[in-house]
Each structure stands twice: as structure tokens, then as C-alpha cells.
Design an enzyme around this catalytic site. Structure first.
Site, PDB file in Angstrom:
ATOM      1  N   ASP A 175     -24.517  14.710   5.468  1.00  0.00           N
ATOM      2  CA  ASP A 175     -23.276  15.467   5.299  1.00  0.00           C
ATOM      3  C   ASP A 175     -22.716  15.905   6.642  1.00  0.00           C
ATOM      4  O   ASP A 175     -21.500  15.880   6.848  1.00  0.00           O
ATOM      5  CB  ASP A 175     -23.495  16.682   4.397  1.00  0.00           C
ATOM      6  CG  ASP A 175     -22.219  17.502   4.301  1.00  0.00           C
ATOM      7  OD1 ASP A 175     -21.225  16.956   3.804  1.00  0.00           O
ATOM      8  OD2 ASP A 175     -22.200  18.648   4.788  1.00  0.00           O
ATOM      9  N   ARG A 206     -14.997  12.912   8.682  1.00  0.00           N
ATOM     10  CA  ARG A 206     -13.857  13.226   7.802  1.00  0.00           C
ATOM     11  C   ARG A 206     -12.846  14.097   8.539  1.00  0.00           C
ATOM     12  O   ARG A 206     -11.634  13.944   8.365  1.00  0.00           O
ATOM     13  CB  ARG A 206     -14.354  13.940   6.542  1.00  0.00           C
ATOM     14  CG  ARG A 206     -15.072  13.009   5.576  1.00  0.00           C
ATOM     15  CD  ARG A 206     -15.835  13.791   4.536  1.00  0.00           C
ATOM     16  NE  ARG A 206     -14.983  14.693   3.792  1.00  0.00           N
ATOM     17  CZ  ARG A 206     -15.415  15.816   3.217  1.00  0.00           C
ATOM     18  NH1 ARG A 206     -16.672  16.176   3.297  1.00  0.00           N
ATOM     19  NH2 ARG A 206     -14.573  16.569   2.552  1.00  0.00           N
ATOM     20  N   HIS A 234     -21.839  30.301  -3.379  1.00  0.00           N
ATOM     21  CA  HIS A 234     -21.088  29.589  -2.341  1.00  0.00           C
ATOM     22  C   HIS A 234     -19.599  29.805  -2.565  1.00  0.00           C
ATOM     23  O   HIS A 234     -19.112  29.687  -3.684  1.00  0.00           O
ATOM     24  CB  HIS A 234     -21.385  28.083  -2.387  1.00  0.00           C
ATOM     25  CG  HIS A 234     -20.587  27.310  -1.372  1.00  0.00           C
ATOM     26  ND1 HIS A 234     -20.956  27.238  -0.055  1.00  0.00           N
ATOM     27  CD2 HIS A 234     -19.421  26.638  -1.478  1.00  0.00           C
ATOM     28  CE1 HIS A 234     -20.055  26.533   0.616  1.00  0.00           C
ATOM     29  NE2 HIS A 234     -19.115  26.157  -0.235  1.00  0.00           N
ATOM     30  N   LYS A 259     -25.772  20.170  -0.019  1.00  0.00           N
ATOM     31  CA  LYS A 259     -26.445  21.215   0.756  1.00  0.00           C
ATOM     32  C   LYS A 259     -27.037  22.275  -0.172  1.00  0.00           C
ATOM     33  O   LYS A 259     -28.149  22.748   0.041  1.00  0.00           O
ATOM     34  CB  LYS A 259     -25.447  21.862   1.730  1.00  0.00           C
ATOM     35  CG  LYS A 259     -25.088  20.923   2.888  1.00  0.00           C
ATOM     36  CD  LYS A 259     -23.963  21.470   3.752  1.00  0.00           C
ATOM     37  CE  LYS A 259     -22.625  21.336   3.101  1.00  0.00           C
ATOM     38  NZ  LYS A 259     -21.449  21.424   3.924  1.00  0.00           N
ATOM     39  N   SER A 276     -20.272  17.045  -0.695  1.00  0.00           N
ATOM     40  CA  SER A 276     -20.660  17.692   0.556  1.00  0.00           C
ATOM     41  C   SER A 276     -21.252  19.081   0.276  1.00  0.00           C
ATOM     42  O   SER A 276     -22.347  19.422   0.747  1.00  0.00           O
ATOM     43  CB  SER A 276     -19.413  17.808   1.454  1.00  0.00           C
ATOM     44  OG  SER A 276     -19.599  18.724   2.480  1.00  0.00           O
TER      45      SER A 276
HETATM   46  N1  URA Z   1     -17.037  22.707   2.883  1.00  0.00           N
HETATM   47  C1  URA Z   1     -18.033  21.792   2.921  1.00  0.00           C
HETATM   48  O1  URA Z   1     -19.207  22.140   3.087  1.00  0.00           O
HETATM   49  N2  URA Z   1     -17.696  20.504   2.765  1.00  0.00           N
HETATM   50  C2  URA Z   1     -16.438  20.079   2.569  1.00  0.00           C
HETATM   51  O2  URA Z   1     -16.212  18.898   2.420  1.00  0.00           O
HETATM   52  C3  URA Z   1     -15.418  21.051   2.538  1.00  0.00           C
HETATM   53  C4  URA Z   1     -15.744  22.364   2.698  1.00  0.00           C
END
Ligand code: URA
Length: 462
Positions: free
Chosen positions: A197, A204, A118, A223, A219
């Protein structure tokens, strides 16, 4: 909590007490976190966050509404969360949806190891495109659930969608089959993964609470953990084109995410990488696909190759293949074969010509010297204005739009040399892109000392 007779007393939870606990600098209990995430994501019924008894989902109380969650997010933004709270918050978001499971993947009768990567996102960050097939070419399963771009950073799915026929939406069964046969899948994350999320991120975004390390870490990791990968390598960027500008903040984010991964049983490491300068010589969807194919053909810009190989080594190490040499698979075409199979498996034609912009314009140097600076944010905004990115979720992007970067820091230029080529379908966008680029390049007498691209490696023992 116990009463005087030593009996367990149920914790009374309501939205206002959760908000005020954090507002006043207190720690949220596990039950409060479970309750607030569950009631925000799934809560039904009338009334805004009435009192309730017990942990996640129990009782017949109300729901947590946007106004209350906004207040709580701001309290978390200002007060922070400790590691226990972050870990519980992450787990509650995972529990809000379903989890994927790749533990049954087999090839040639043997279990396959899964490793995911990621990136926190940057300008010209096309690394997933060469990296996923490269690592898969060693027999490792690489499930890359990716997103679409928003704002100045591009999304991996937008880039791949510039390939004729390629589709991002595939079923879980097809994903498993492709992982066993080809080794790599890049596709859209289904709606069932950490749905809390998705709602929290949207809130947010409109409440000024995105840049909070506990909220970003939970967050991303909710995932990734829900995705069911065995190991995870993170590319955490800092600098002008990154989501977090300061190296210290990015390091803290990397440390928090590595810790969260290990706490959830996912072997996680992170590379801390510099995103002050765009990666490679292109920013924009089809342009970045073409550059990625150059890397898979054994060429491509040095920085893209360097980061691809650094991340590949981390992923192969995590899979137990410590002696594997990823540079060899770029040089001998093995990674390219996996790329072609990966694209074809999702309906794409790896031989189809990529879309080309009808309108191009060249921006030239007005003085001579050495390029000292190429600002990633300015290039990202320029590409976005040309049509490569979107301002709001769901907006269409132009596959062919973007910027070719003819000079990078350290290159010598003479007045009149090309600095950028701008590509777009809609020429009325050229002026705004040119304006974004006016201060993007610094030219001086001598090059600033080059900083390493990979600044550090963060492990659970760091
Ligand atoms: N990417 C995400 O998946 N979540 C965040 O809070 C910021 C960047």
C-alpha cells in the site's frame, strides 16, 4: 483452466496482459492480482514484467515496474473492480507484509476485546484524541495506528507530538504492554504493515489515481485488517473538507469497506458524517490537543462531543458493551484519567503547557448577520499555510500554528466581531492564510437549516 486431458493448466501471467485485461474492461483473476501486487512490491531481477507462470511470487520472472503499475492503476481508476477483485487486491496487499495479532491481550486474567476506529480525514478532526481513551476507559483495548498529515488535513500523530516528550514510535512489545495496562495506544504504523500500500499510494499520488473507490477501500482496509483488530468503526466523511466531496461516493466507499471488513472476519460498521464545516473551533496541532482536553474534561464544542460519543457508542457496541454510557466517563473524569495515563506511557507530560504561537492576527467580520457557511476546505488550507500541515511527506510542521474559529454556522455576528484568530511562528505566512480565508464565511439574514452531523450508519446489512 483445464486442458483437453482435464489437467490443470498454469495461467500465463505477464504485466502487459494484466494491464490490457483491465484496460479493456475485463475482470482480473485472483492469480493475476496476487502476481501483480507481489511482483510490484517484492519483484527483483532484470527486465520489466516478463512473462511468468503461476500465482503469487512463483517462478523466476521479472518485476512490475512503476510505469506498468501506473498504467494498471489508471485502468482500474477508469474501469473499476468488482467486489471479488477488491477483496483479492486487499488480501494481496495484506500478504505483502506482516500481520499484527492482539488476540493474546489480557487484563485481570480475562481476554481483552480490541476495537479500532478509522476516519477518512477532515479539517479539525481531532476525534481520535478524546475517543481512544474514552473507549479504553471501559476496559476495551484500542490500538490506533495513525499517520501524519499531508495537505489540508491534519494527522493525529502531528497533533500528539505537540505534547512535550510524547513519542509516536513504540515497539510491538511496548504496544501490547500499554494496551493491557492503559487500554489505548496511538502510535505510528511500522513499515512492515501492508508495504504494497505504501508504494501504491505514493504512485497514486503522482498519477492522478487517488480518488478511486476500489483503490481507497483496499488501501485503508488492508492496513486495518493487517493491524489485527477484532472490530472496526469507520468515520467516512463527505463534503468540502473531506477526501471525497459527494455523499453518494462516500456512501459507496463506506459500503465497500464495511463489506471488505466482514469478508475478512472483522466486525465493521461505518458512520457517514458531514465535513462541509470544520469540526470544533480549532484547526492546528496544539490548538486541537487543547480542545480535545476540554472534551475530556466534560466540556468542549458540541459537534466534537456529539461525534466522539456517536463513535464511542459504536465501538462499545462492537465490544459487546451495549449498556455502557460514554457520556458518563467524560463527565466524571474517568476518560481524562485514561488520557493522562496514555500520554505518560509514551513519554508525554500531560501537564506541560502546549506550545503557543509568537504571532497572531485577528480576522473580523465586515458585515452583520448570521453565519450561514464556514467552508472546511478553506479553513484547512489556511491552517496548512500557517504551518500546521505539510506539502510533502517528511516536512516539519509547526505545533503551534493554526486557526481558532470564533463563529460557526448559526452564530450571529456584528461587523467588527472576530471570525478567526490566525496563529503562526512565521509571520510571512499570514498573508497567504488570510487569502485562503477570504471566501470561507457566508453571512446572511437567516441561518440555513442545520444538517445532521452524522447522516447515516452503514452496516453489512445496509
Ligand atoms: N487514506 C488511505 O489510507 N488510502 C487512500 O487511498 C486514501 C486515504
Amino acid at each position: 483452466m483445464a486442458n483437453r486431458r482435464g489437467e490443470a493448466e498454469a495461467e500465463i501471467i505477464d504485466a502487459i496482459s494484466v494491464i490490457t485485461t483491465k484496460r479493456d474492461g475485463g475482470e482480473l483473476t485472483d492469480a493475476q492480482i496476487d502476481w501483480v501486487i507481489d511482483r510490484y512490491t517484492h519483484g527483483a531481477g532484470s527486465g520489466a514484467g516478463g512473462p511468468d507462470v503461476g500465482g503469487a511470487g512463483s517462478g523466476a520472472g521479472g518485476r512490475v515496474v512503476d510505469e506498468q503499475m501506473s498504467a494498471l492503476l489508471m485502468a482500474i481508476f477508469l474501469r473499476g473492480m468488482n467486489r471479488r477483485e477488491i477483496s483479492r487486491w486487499t488480501q494481496a496487499m495484506i500478504d505483502s507484509g506482516r500481520r499484527m495479532d492482539f488476540s493474546g491481550l489480557r487484563r485481570g486474567g480475562r481476554a481483552m476485546v480490541t476495537v479500532d476506529k478509522h476516519s477518512t480525514g477532515g479539517v479539525g478532526d481531532k476525534i481520535t484524541l478524546p475517543l481512544a481513551p474514552l473507549v479504553a476507559s471501559f476496559g476495551v483495548a484500542v490500538p490506533q495506528l495513525s499517520g501524519r498529515g499531508l495537505g489540508h488535513t491534519g494527522g493525529t500523530l502531528d497533533k500528539l507530538e505537540s505534547i512535550s516528550g510524547w513519542r509516536a514510535d513504540i515497539s510491538a512489545a511496548d504496544m501490547g504492554e500499554q494496551l493491557e495496562r492503559v487500554g489505548a495506544v496511538v502510535c505510528a504504523a511500522g513499515g512492515g504493515l501492508a508495504p504494497a500500500d505504501r508504494r501504491l499510494y505514493a504512485l497514486r499520488d503522482v498519477t492522478g489515481t487517488v480518488e478511486s473507490i476500489p483503490l481507497v477501500a483496499s488501501s485503508i482496509m488492508s492496513k486495518k485488517i493487517a493491524e489485527g483488530t477484532g472490530a472496526l468503526v469507520l468515520d467516512v466523511k463527505f463534503g468540502s473538507g473531506a477526501f471525497l466531496k459527494s455523499e453518494a461516493q462516500s456512501r459507496e466507499l463506506a459500503e465497500t469497506m464495511v463489506w471488505l471488513g466482514h469478508a475478512a472476519g472483522v466486525a465493521t460498521t461505518a458512520l457517514l458524517t458531514d465535513m462541509n464545516t470544520p469540526l470544533g473551533r480549532t484547526a492546528g496541532n496544539a490548538l486541537e490537543v487543547a480542545e480535545s482536553v476540554e472534551v475530556l474534561a466534560g466540556g468542549g464544542p458540541d459537534d466534537v462531543v456529539e461525534l466522539t460519543l456517536a463513535l464511542a457508542r459504536e465501538m462499545l457496541d462492537a465490544a459487546g458493551l451495549t449498556d455502557a454510557d460514554p457520556a458518563k466517563h467524560l463527565a466524571d473524569g474517568t476518560a481524562m484519567d485514561t488520557w493522562r495515563a496514555m500520554i505518560a506511557a509514551q513519554g508525554g507530560d500531560p501537564d506541560a503547557p502546549l506550545p503557543r504561537a509568537r504571532h497572531t492576527e485577528t480576522v473580523r467580520a465586515t458585515e452583520s448577520g448570521i453565519v450561514t457557511r464556514l467552508d472546511a476546505m478553506a479553513v484547512g488550507v489556511g491552517a496548512w499555510r500557517l504551518g500546521a500541515g505539510r506539502a510533502v511527506p517528511g516536512e516539519a510542521v509547526q505545533a503551534e500554528a493554526g486557526i481558532t474559529l470564533h463563529a460557526k454556522p448559526g452564530d450571529r455576528v456584528t461587523a467588527g466581531d472576530r471570525l478567526f484568530t490566525l496563529h503562526t511562528r512565521t509571520p510571512e505566512r499570514l498573508g497567504a492564510a488570510r487569502a485562503a480565508l477570504t471566501t470561507a464565511v457566508g453571512i446572511g439574514d437567516s441561518a440555513a437549516q442545520r444538517r445532521p452531523l452524522v447522516v447515516d450508519r452503514v452496516t453489512v446489512d445496509s
